[in-house]
Design a protein around this motif. Sequence first.
Motif, short mmCIF file in Angstrom:
data_model
loop_
_atom_site.label_atom_id
_atom_site.label_comp_id
_atom_site.label_asym_id
_atom_site.label_seq_id
_atom_site.Cartn_x
_atom_site.Cartn_y
_atom_site.Cartn_z
N GLY A 122 -16.27 17.53 -49.62
CA GLY A 122 -17.04 16.64 -50.49
C GLY A 122 -16.15 16.23 -51.91
O GLY A 122 -16.00 14.84 -52.19
N VAL A 123 -15.23 17.22 -52.28
CA VAL A 123 -14.43 17.04 -53.37
C VAL A 123 -13.41 15.90 -52.87
O VAL A 123 -12.99 15.00 -53.39
N PHE A 124 -12.74 16.11 -51.81
CA PHE A 124 -11.75 15.32 -51.15
C PHE A 124 -12.09 13.84 -50.94
O PHE A 124 -11.63 12.86 -51.43
N GLN A 125 -13.49 13.52 -50.55
CA GLN A 125 -14.04 12.49 -50.44
C GLN A 125 -14.09 11.55 -51.80
O GLN A 125 -14.04 10.56 -51.87
N MET A 126 -14.40 12.38 -52.67
CA MET A 126 -14.53 11.77 -53.99
C MET A 126 -13.42 11.38 -54.84
O MET A 126 -13.15 10.56 -55.42
N VAL A 127 -12.15 12.44 -54.53
CA VAL A 127 -11.02 11.72 -54.87
C VAL A 127 -10.51 10.63 -54.27
O VAL A 127 -10.02 9.63 -54.93
N ILE A 128 -10.61 10.51 -52.74
CA ILE A 128 -10.34 9.32 -52.26
C ILE A 128 -11.21 8.13 -52.88
O ILE A 128 -10.53 7.07 -52.81
N ALA A 129 -12.48 8.23 -53.19
CA ALA A 129 -13.11 7.11 -53.88
C ALA A 129 -12.78 6.92 -55.47
O ALA A 129 -13.56 6.14 -55.83
N ASN A 130 -12.13 7.67 -55.80
CA ASN A 130 -11.55 7.64 -57.38
C ASN A 130 -12.72 8.13 -58.16
O ASN A 130 -12.83 7.71 -59.24
N VAL A 131 -13.63 8.90 -57.50
CA VAL A 131 -14.62 9.50 -58.59
C VAL A 131 -14.35 10.85 -59.20
O VAL A 131 -14.55 11.08 -60.30
N GLU A 132 -13.24 11.41 -58.47
CA GLU A 132 -12.77 12.72 -58.89
C GLU A 132 -11.24 12.58 -59.09
O GLU A 132 -10.50 11.66 -58.54
N SER A 133 -10.53 13.30 -59.72
CA SER A 133 -9.06 13.05 -60.39
C SER A 133 -8.42 13.70 -59.14
O SER A 133 -8.79 14.57 -58.51
#
Length: 207
Positions: free
Chosen positions: A159-170
């Motif tokens: 889930g974090v990995f997907q959010m990093v890819i989407a530029n939601v997480e750093s």
Amino acid sequence: MVGASPSECDTIPGRQCMASCFFILKQWDDVLVYLKSIRPYFINDENFNWNFGVASAAAGEYKDGEEGLLSVTDEKMKQDYCYLSWLCKCYIMNKKPHLAWEIYINMETSNESLSLLNLIANDCYKMGQFYFAMKAFDVLERLDADPEFWEGKRGAAVGVFQMVIANVESKERLIEVIAMLKNTQNPQVEYLVQVMKKWGKEKGFKF
């Protein structure tokens, strides 16, 4: 009986009785009907704010729940596990998982802190707050080799990995995730880490 009696049904004590009755029955929406009707008279009442906060949170009204619980000022009440767990739940549901995590890290290690960690792990996961879900599952897994904790941690990591890819997480979050994954002795870890590092290197990340 007191709250429903003709002589008391429209009085403040009568409404308190009805709220208490429904509280015991866990009929939270009914509790709030009565508590909201008398709330202006109890703005600074510790017990009222506690009950209003818990009832609101239990009814899914998490903003009111957070407000009510934060109105409690008595330090002894604020150390109670019931208070802490409901406040954590409100923080998570109100998209403030970092505040729930702060409550956990300020607790001494005990069965209650483990219960709170479970709440944080599962509620953050449900709300898509994967970074804090992973932090919680990581601690749980290190304390107990239950396969469910690994599954939760793995899902949160993705889930974090997907959010990093989407530029939601750093990208810093991804670096932390990889470090936490390496805490696990599981054959799936190597593959997950390889995929994340490969993507990161393509994007210019330094691991």
